[in-house]
Design a protein around this motif. Sequence first.
Motif, PDB file in Angstrom:
ATOM      1  N   HIS A 145      -7.330  -8.958 -65.865  1.00  0.00           N
ATOM      2  CA  HIS A 145      -8.288  -9.977 -65.413  1.00  0.00           C
ATOM      3  C   HIS A 145      -9.614  -9.385 -64.947  1.00  0.00           C
ATOM      4  CE1 HIS A 145      -6.572  -9.896 -60.995  1.00  0.00           C
ATOM      5  NE2 HIS A 145      -6.864  -8.702 -61.442  1.00  0.00           N
ATOM      6  N   ARG A 150      -5.564 -12.292 -68.976  1.00  0.00           N
ATOM      7  CA  ARG A 150      -5.099 -13.436 -68.178  1.00  0.00           C
ATOM      8  C   ARG A 150      -4.300 -13.036 -66.947  1.00  0.00           C
ATOM      9  NH1 ARG A 150      -3.058 -17.440 -73.117  1.00  0.00           N
ATOM     10  NH2 ARG A 150      -5.085 -17.565 -74.161  1.00  0.00           N
ATOM     11  N   THR A 151      -3.949 -11.765 -66.810  1.00  0.00           N
ATOM     12  CA  THR A 151      -3.120 -11.335 -65.684  1.00  0.00           C
ATOM     13  C   THR A 151      -3.770 -10.159 -64.970  1.00  0.00           C
ATOM     14  OG1 THR A 151      -1.839  -9.749 -66.995  1.00  0.00           O
ATOM     15  CG2 THR A 151      -1.047 -12.015 -66.957  1.00  0.00           C
ATOM     16  N   HIS A 301      -3.923  -9.556 -74.151  1.00  0.00           N
ATOM     17  CA  HIS A 301      -4.635 -10.266 -73.086  1.00  0.00           C
ATOM     18  C   HIS A 301      -3.672 -11.023 -72.177  1.00  0.00           C
ATOM     19  CE1 HIS A 301      -7.921  -9.347 -75.824  1.00  0.00           C
ATOM     20  NE2 HIS A 301      -8.781  -9.678 -74.869  1.00  0.00           N
ATOM     21  N   ASP A 302      -2.411 -11.015 -72.519  1.00  0.00           N
ATOM     22  CA  ASP A 302      -1.350 -11.588 -71.687  1.00  0.00           C
ATOM     23  C   ASP A 302      -0.068 -10.845 -72.047  1.00  0.00           C
ATOM     24  OD1 ASP A 302       0.651 -13.019 -70.435  1.00  0.00           O
ATOM     25  OD2 ASP A 302      -0.317 -14.953 -70.747  1.00  0.00           O
TER      26      ASP A 302
END
Length: 451
Positions: A145, A150-151, A301-302
């Motif tokens: 992030h 996203r994390t 991204h996740d």
Amino acid sequence: MSERGLIPQEARPGYTYHTFEVPPGVAALRVRLRYHKAGICQLYLSVFGPAGYRGTRMKPGAVGAVELELIFGAGGASLGALPGPIEPGVWRVLLDLERTQHATEYDLSVEASPEPPFLPAPPPAPHNGRSGAAWYRGELHAHSHHSDGRTDVQSVVEAARRYGLDFLALTDHYTPAGWSELKALSGPDLCVIPGMELTAHNGHANLHGLSSWVNPFVDGEGWGVNDVARAVHAQGGLFCVNHAFSLDLGWRYHRFDWTLADLMEIYHHLEGSANTSQLTLWDSLLRQGLRITGVAGTDSHDPYAGRHRLGQVFTYVYAEGLNPQALLAGLKAGRAYVSLGPRLEFVATAPGQRAGMGERLKAPSSLTLEAHLQDLAFPARVLLIKNGFYHAHQDIPVPREALALQFQDHDPQAGDYYRLEVFALPPQGGTSGHGREWDRTLVLSNPIFLE
């Protein structure tokens, strides 16, 4: 400070600059960018102090009202930002327009505070990896992030451990803001490699093994992508060309000096059939005598979701120890392969000679190439590629826990190279394809060279 500006619909990718003066006695700064995103309009915020880079914020997937914010101070910083004292003097804001399909107004504001923010960064862990020469598997392309992941960093690291990775490279766009957290979460079971992704208007590249920030803004005056590669090498790092055929995000630096490339993503987990083109480009570079190591990238991204989930594709590296320096040395030497499951040993032998991936041997009158595969869970086709072209193949009709194959070349010449590709065969009775489709990829080796 508060300023307004306009991004016209016909604007080309590029940089817009704003400056502001910071007086003595300021302990924290908050820089905010607000704009409305009705469609495609990728606008990113970066801030530089008198002493250099301080952070980047981006939200490429956002729609509607978009707010990007960076907060700095000696006691900490916000996502994407670097902590540190607020130096008095002239500061600079860089607005990076990647692309737009509509006009938009933006508001830029700066607020100063006498109170420092947040908490200090965590200390590094005492062990980043472990000793011992071995084949290690890991991920070379992941985001948190601090850029557009996203994390948080902890979730990325926890996923790496859950899915059995030995090493993890964090490659957030533009910023090293996650490095301190990353290093604090390492250990004997997981080596972490600090890096960044150069996210420029004509291509992306991972900068692996950095010790300090390298300027990724290459589309202005006096600083280009070749300069970035040299700066990475000056730190002992490696330059990796990413997803070269990803259309608008593909590699379009046509005057790039390919002798500066150390690595290239020959398998990108999100790029589908573009992987075939990446293999073709790689072979064309290898035939020119360049020694560029082929690697994989999830571009996660996740780390727990869908095609972004870690642990679906690996880069295996033979290293003298599980530490950043040894892993980078193994990658640079080409002692690596890409795998979606099976393990591989690939060697060439001739009287009195033996060489593995990334290694060289003198051209003999006849050459034997041996492939040892483990954990082959599907019927497969194993292809021997010579100088980028088909040489021979063997089909494996049933899954095998362990398998040894041999190929012969009775006309080896100096300058030749050999690599292996392994693909799952179509289901029994299937008629589609020829057994070399990207979506059935199992293993891609790096070359063995003749001199």
